[in-house]
Design a protein around this motif. Structure first.
Motif, short mmCIF file in Angstrom:
data_model
loop_
_atom_site.label_atom_id
_atom_site.label_comp_id
_atom_site.label_asym_id
_atom_site.label_seq_id
_atom_site.Cartn_x
_atom_site.Cartn_y
_atom_site.Cartn_z
N THR A 73 5.95 -1.70 4.09
CA THR A 73 4.74 -1.05 3.59
C THR A 73 4.84 0.45 3.86
N GLU A 75 2.33 4.22 3.10
CA GLU A 75 0.93 4.61 3.05
C GLU A 75 0.20 4.14 1.79
N ASP A 76 0.82 4.30 0.63
CA ASP A 76 0.13 3.99 -0.62
C ASP A 76 0.70 2.79 -1.36
N GLY A 77 1.51 1.94 -0.71
CA GLY A 77 2.08 0.80 -1.41
C GLY A 77 3.24 0.17 -0.66
N THR A 103 9.95 2.64 -4.81
CA THR A 103 8.60 2.73 -4.27
C THR A 103 7.61 2.29 -5.35
N ASP A 105 3.30 1.42 -5.98
CA ASP A 105 1.98 1.66 -5.39
C ASP A 105 1.30 0.34 -5.05
N ALA A 106 0.08 0.40 -4.56
CA ALA A 106 -0.65 -0.79 -4.11
C ALA A 106 -0.89 -1.79 -5.23
#
Length: 128
Positions: A73, A75-77, A103, A105-106
């Protein structure tokens, strides 16, 4: 295999003007568990993040990834290391693979990807 009595087990045809009703099925009420399920983080879980990363990298590179070697994980995803076969050779141990840092995102949308390493399949990692 057909039964010896062809008419057996079949429903009689519906009479004209009458509608056939679907059989009523009884349902068993499920008891709610006394234990609480831990609250999940907003967004997608690890398995869904891996599938999303693999699908999107596959679409961009035109190659089906061999595996996901890491997932964590951020910070954003999510961030994953995806291994892709770049050049198939004979014997297979001389094929060229690449490791990509991906990478998402969420919600599972691709944010970035970059090739971080190329190596032959038969190469063993050495401690640094």
């Amino acid at each position: 295999m057909a039964s010896a009595e062809p008419g057996r087990g079949r429903r009689p045809p519906a009479e004209e003007g009458k509608e056939r009703k679907a059989p009523v099925r009884k349902t068993v009420a499920r008891e709610k568990s006394a234990r609480k399920v831990p609250a999940r983080r907003k967004g997608m879980g690890a398995a869904a993040a891996m599938r999303s990363a693999v699908e999107q990298v596959s679409e961009l590179l035109g190659q089906v990834p061999e595996s996901v070697s890491s997932l964590r994980t951020v910070e954003d995803g999510w961030e994953a290391q995806v291994e892709v076969l770049e050049l198939a050779r004979i014997p297979d141990t001389t094929s060229i693979l690449a490791s990509y840092k991906v990478t998402v995102d969420a919600e599972g949308e691709l944010v970035s990807y970059e090739r971080t390493r190329r190596y032959s399949r038969g190469m063993i990692d050495r401690p640094t």
